[in-house]
Design a protein around this motif. Structure first.
Motif, PDB file in Angstrom:
ATOM      1  N   ARG A  79      25.723 -19.201   8.343  1.00 22.86           N
ATOM      2  CA  ARG A  79      25.250 -18.788   9.674  1.00 22.86           C
ATOM      3  C   ARG A  79      26.330 -18.990  10.739  1.00 22.86           C
ATOM      4  O   ARG A  79      26.497 -18.152  11.643  1.00 22.86           O
ATOM      5  CB  ARG A  79      23.984 -19.565  10.030  1.00 22.86           C
ATOM      6  N   LEU A  83      27.561 -15.904  12.973  1.00 24.12           N
ATOM      7  CA  LEU A  83      27.475 -15.890  14.434  1.00 24.12           C
ATOM      8  C   LEU A  83      28.828 -15.615  15.075  1.00 24.12           C
ATOM      9  O   LEU A  83      28.942 -14.757  15.959  1.00 24.12           O
ATOM     10  CB  LEU A  83      26.918 -17.225  14.934  1.00 24.12           C
ATOM     11  N   THR A 103      17.375 -18.223  11.620  1.00 26.45           N
ATOM     12  CA  THR A 103      17.079 -19.654  11.525  1.00 26.45           C
ATOM     13  C   THR A 103      15.609 -19.955  11.296  1.00 26.45           C
ATOM     14  O   THR A 103      15.273 -20.999  10.711  1.00 26.45           O
ATOM     15  CB  THR A 103      17.587 -20.376  12.784  1.00 26.45           C
ATOM     16  N   GLU A 125      20.913 -26.657  13.869  1.00 28.60           N
ATOM     17  CA  GLU A 125      20.690 -25.470  14.693  1.00 28.60           C
ATOM     18  C   GLU A 125      21.415 -25.596  16.030  1.00 28.60           C
ATOM     19  O   GLU A 125      22.117 -24.670  16.470  1.00 28.60           O
ATOM     20  CB  GLU A 125      19.193 -25.275  14.922  1.00 28.60           C
ATOM     21  N   GLN A 129      24.345 -23.071  16.805  1.00 31.50           N
ATOM     22  CA  GLN A 129      23.909 -21.990  17.689  1.00 31.50           C
ATOM     23  C   GLN A 129      23.996 -22.315  19.174  1.00 31.50           C
ATOM     24  O   GLN A 129      23.874 -21.421  20.006  1.00 31.50           O
ATOM     25  CB  GLN A 129      22.447 -21.620  17.380  1.00 31.50           C
TER      26      GLN A 129
END
Length: 214
Positions: A79, A83, A103, A125, A129
């Motif tokens: 991830r 991103l 997510t 997370e 993120q």
């Protein structure tokens, strides 16, 4: 991450096995493109060359002894690359991004299914993120027994699809709990209905969202 006038939008699709995400992915893409939206289609795990290699590891039935922690960390490693390499640049350049899972799937599968505490997932997370979240999440929801029957008709099962029914019951429960906690961005699709009825629901969600964002 603050919005600007030209910022794109990030839409994610979620759901358990056999819920119809893949069946309706192209339909949603076509509806958005017909609305004049500049669109990038991607998926998780995956979306980058590195992420696709991680995906292969995660789905390979031969990796049945992978620990839950290793699985969680691999998800976020893929991830992070996704991103930085794909999603954030596209959104910043004004493109809309349609992503098959994000997510919420980690909270559902690794949190609900595997039993990893949500607080531990939240730490990763926030690290990966920051404050970036989907603008809209479409959840395809249906009875687990029906979903597993549909998935079983697709052919060979991957590492997740081989889990027991109780695993997927926990996944579904976690998804619905996420919806209750964040109703502002979730829209639930009754995926037990016939395909035409499912797509009428999708039409309503997409039309409403596109109109609100213009």
């Amino acid at each position: 991450m603050g919005r600007t006038q030209h910022r794109g939008r990030f839409i994610t699709l979620e759901g358990g096995e056999g819920a119809g995400k893949s069946t309706n992915l192209d339909y949603i893409r076509d509806r958005l493109e017909n609305a004049g939206v500049p669109l990038l289609l991607t998926r998780e795990p995956g979306g980058t060359p590195l992420g696709e290699k991680v995906r292969d590891m995660l789905l390979d039935p031969d990796n049945s002894h992978m620990s839950s922690d290793a699985e969680l960390l691999l998800m976020f490693a893929a991830r992070a690359q996704h991103l930085q390499q794909v999603i954030l640049p596209a959104v910043e350049q004004g493109s809309w991004v349609l992503c098959d899972r994000f997510t919420d799937a980690t909270y559902a599968y690794q949190g609900g299914g595997r039993g990893i505490e949500f607080q531990r997932i939240q730490v990763l997370e926030e690290w990966v993120q920051k404050d970036f979240q989907p603008d809209l999440t479409i959840l395809f929801d249906l009875d687990v027994t029906i979903g597993l029957e549909r998935a079983g008709n697709r052919g060979a099962l991957d590492r997740f699809e081989q889990e027991e029914k109780t695993f997927f019951e926990k996944v579904r429960h976690a998804y619905l709990e996420r919806c209750r906690e964040q109703p502002h961005r979730f829209r639930i699709i009754d995926a037990e209905q016939e395909l035409d009825a499912v797509r009428r629901q999708l039409d309503h969600v997409i039309d409403e969202f596109v109109a609100a964002e213009r």
